[in-house]
Design an enzyme around this catalytic site. Structure first.
Site, PDB file in Angstrom:
ATOM      1  CG  HIS A 182       6.759  18.792 -16.857  1.00 20.79           C
ATOM      2  ND1 HIS A 182       8.073  18.795 -16.504  1.00 20.79           N
ATOM      3  CD2 HIS A 182       6.411  17.490 -16.949  1.00 20.79           C
ATOM      4  CE1 HIS A 182       8.511  17.549 -16.384  1.00 20.79           C
ATOM      5  NE2 HIS A 182       7.514  16.741 -16.655  1.00 20.79           N
ATOM      6  CD  GLU A 230      -0.414  -4.792   6.378  1.00 21.00           C
ATOM      7  OE1 GLU A 230      -0.328  -4.102   5.366  1.00 21.00           O
ATOM      8  OE2 GLU A 230      -0.310  -4.332   7.520  1.00 21.00           O
ATOM      9  CG  ASP A 250       2.889  -4.024   3.477  1.00 18.95           C
ATOM     10  OD1 ASP A 250       4.035  -3.974   2.980  1.00 18.95           O
ATOM     11  OD2 ASP A 250       2.447  -3.166   4.258  1.00 18.95           O
ATOM     12  CB  CYS A 267      -7.443  -0.108   3.333  1.00 25.48           C
ATOM     13  SG  CYS A 267      -6.311  -1.109   4.297  1.00 25.48           S
TER      14      CYS A 267
END
Ligand code: PEP
Ligand code: MG
Length: 659
Positions: free
Chosen positions: A302, A543, A567, A614
């Site tokens: 990590h 959307e 969406d 967007c």
């Protein structure tokens, strides 16, 4: 109830796919086990699951016992059969899958290290040369105390308290708004280990046997860490360090001590350590760290992932040599080749400085796109804009050369507080945002909140399908008290002239018309009150499939469209964007989704209005050329993607303009 299947999950059950699998298993009441090669473990423990080492192509059996056993087995087997389980198309990459290993992990020097250099593991590309900052916190030794029977219950409580304190610390880091998504993934992985039954149970067994809590934690964690080290998989091997780092945090909590902090590191210094906890590194002043050299670790640690994410050159796995270098005045590193140069001579210093200058030039080459404004051959500007959620992100967006804001998600303003934000507070926020980017347009989206994300001050009904329910514009139109406050604030903030407003989740032209009449009411009220206000262009998000099919009718009523692919994809594909079992269908590049975007774009063109995007797909290099062909004139994305997309779009428009 049990079922066998061949695992199709790409690269098997480690990292994010394992975490998601455990989360899915935990959503069922039944006890669930997964069995491979005669060994069975609880499907609800990340540590046990990872230790089982399930790979793509392995045959496993999932079994469950309890009220929802059949559903559990069905869902978990479906998960295992899906190659894309655990990946999230379009989402920000998890810490563990930021970069493909073959290209991102620097290699070792081909023909032995050059004179004056020491060969270790290249973990993060780039060269560094700086003073040494030695970070060697004291090792915690097991106390090896033997407890009497009556001391055992109190010692177990002390251990539980220490675990809770570490969990609370990690939870606080996860809740902090300023943690990058990649670091959040790492902190979440550590949090999974602290909360995992395996470490807790093994420690408690030792305490029950009469061992003090610190010795018990060290014994339990080193046992688990050794198990990880035995696995034949680089990523899983590196999880041993996470277990040890978590154990150290628990021991420190038991001792009532804090980890030595990295706050005092000088600008450009090379951090030298035997090992650094991922959590400690994530909290360190990363901007000041010039490079990292560690005795432990490898390319999939990590620490390596954090270093790559933040562009810090790193060489790990240098072993005990790090102790010899504690007295060095300067250290040079080549993170690509995995070389460490303690106190380099003038010739090596010159080479390192040349390498650093070259890397700076490359970064600058991308930075040189900061002020570039891509323009189509017909003169139309292509706006590469930023998606923002708060004013704190303005600086990063401007530094990346954002040509305005294509989506300001106002949800955060509402979610952050214990009450609804006032009109004044909203007006000030929207006004500050518009002024920061003027004269570029700033598109503020009205409140898009649904039953799955409750906020203080709005009572949501219980819904079976929140994504198909009372969200976005639907909720706002039913609550004019809330909606009008926001619309009045937006009108007041519009005095700058560059503010635009966009409605989410529109599926019917009536929603636009009702919003317009509320705006007219607000304007009238503000005029009557003598309050300064301006006007804004009103647009909608595309959307829902309904908005695509009704795009011509909608285009006649609004000033612009902005495609919300996150969406739109879930609704076109009928695939919940949060459900990993259907993530393969959640792909914006699917022909059905691309056809929907094309249809909306043609409607926008016929009506002579602008169309942008967007959703996350706006930053997808494989799709950007097609969006430009469709006629999109704005692509809005997270600030981190802006420079690369600006470069790509500039290349495309220049090529189109060439004779
Ligand atoms: C979208 O749906 O693509 C979008 C940008 O909105 P959100 O992700 O906030 O739902
Ligand atoms: Mg959306």
């Amino acid at each position: 109830m049990e079922r066998s299947t061949i695992v199709r999950v790409h690269e098997g059950l480690h990292a994010r796919p394992a975490t998601r699998f455990v989360k899915l298993a935990k959503s069922f009441e039944s006890d669930v086990e997964i069995r491979k090669g005669g060994k069975a473990v609880s499907a609800k423990s990340s540590v046990k699951l990872m230790l089982l080492g399930v790979k793509e192509g392995d045959e496993v059996t999932v079994s469950a016992e309890g009220a929802d056993a059949a559903e559990a087995v069905e869902a978990l087997v479906a998960y295992l059969k899906n190659p894309l389980s655990g990946t999230e198309e379009g989402a920000e990459p998890a810490a563990t899958d930021i970069v493909p290993m073959d290209t991102a992990i620097p290699s070792q020097a081909a023909d032995g290290p050059p004179a004056g250099a020491f060969q270790a593991v290249g973990a993060s590309e780039g060269m560094a040369l700086g003073p040494v900052f030695a970070h060697f916190p004291a090792r915690i030794e097991p106390e090896q105390k033997t407890l009497s029977a009556d001391q055992i219950p109190a010692e177990k409580r002390r251990f539980a308290k220490a675990v809770a304190a570490v969990e609370a610390g990690l939870d606080a880091s996860l809740a902090a708004g300023d943690v990058p998504a990649s670091d959040r993934g790492i902190i979440q992985a550590l949090r999974d280990i602290v909360g995992d039954d395996e470490l807790k149970a093994a420690t408690e067994r030792s305490i029950d046997g009469g061992l003090d809590a610190i010795s018990a934690v060290i014994a339990a964690s080193s046992g688990i860490a050794d198990d990880f080290r035995q696995l034949n998989d680089a990523y899983l091997k590196a999880r041993a360090e996470d277990v040890e780092s978590v154990a150290r945090q628990i021991c420190l909590a038991l001792l009532g001590e804090e980890e030595a902090r990295l706050d005092d590191i000088a600008d450009g210094a090379v951090l030298l350590a035997e090992d650094i906890g991922a959590w400690d590194l994530a909290r360190a002043p990363l901007k000041r760290i010039g490079g990292i050299v560690c005795g432990h670790g490898g390319a999939t640690s990590h620490v390596a992932i954090i270093a790559r994410t933040h562009g810090i050159p790193a060489v790990l796995g240098a072993g005990d040599k790090v102790h010899d270098w504690r007295q060095a005045r300067q250290i040079g590193i080549d993170g690509r080749k995995g070389l460490v140069f303690p106190d380099p001579d003038a010739e090596i210093r010159r080479k390192l400085e040349a390498g650093i200058a070259e890397a700076d030039r490359e970064r600058a080459a991308l930075r040189s796109y900061r002020d570039v404004e891509p323009r189509r051959p017909d003169g139309t500007l292509i706006h590469i804009a930023a998606n923002l959620g708060s004013l704190d992100e303005i600086d990063a967006a401007k530094a990346a050369g954002a040509m305005g804001v294509g989506l300001f998600r106002t949800e955060l303003l509402f979610m952050r507080h214990m009450h609804l934000p006032s009109e004044d507070m909203q007006a000030e926020t929207y006004g500050t945002l518009a002024a920061a980017f003027a004269p570029y347009p700033v598109i503020v989206r009205t409140l898009d909140i649904g039953g799955d994300k409750p906020i203080a001050g709005i009572e949501f009904p219980e819904e079976d399908n929140p994504f198909l329910g009372w969200r976005g514009i639907r909720m706002c139109l039913d609550r004019p008290d809330i909606f009008k406050t926001q619309l009045r604030a937006l009108l007041r903030a519009s005095v700058n002239g560059n503010l635009k407003v966009m409605l989410p989740m529109v599926s019917d032209v009536g929603e636009v018309r009702r919003t317009r009449s509320l705006i007219a009411e607000c304007r009238k009220e503000l005029t009557a009150e003598g309050a300064a206000h301006g006007d804004f262009a009103l647009g909608i998000m595309i959307e829902t499939p309904a908005a695509v099919f009704a795009a011509d009718e909608l285009a006649a009523e609004v000033a612009f469209f902005s495609v919300g692919t996150n969406d739109l994809t879930q609704y076109v594909m009928a695939a919940d964007r949060l459900n990993p079992s259907v993530s393969a269908l959640n792909d914006a590049s699917h022909p059905a989704v691309m056809a929907a975007i094309g249809q909306a774009a043609r409607a926008a063109e016929r009506a002579g209005i602008e169309i942008g995007m967007c959703g996350e797909a706006a930053a997808r290099a494989d799709l950007v050329p097609r969006f430009l062909e469709m006629g999109l004139t704005e692509l809005s994305m997270s600030p981190a993607s802006i420079l690369a997309v600006k470069k790509q779009v500039s290349g495309i428009v220049e090529k189109a303009a060439a004779p």
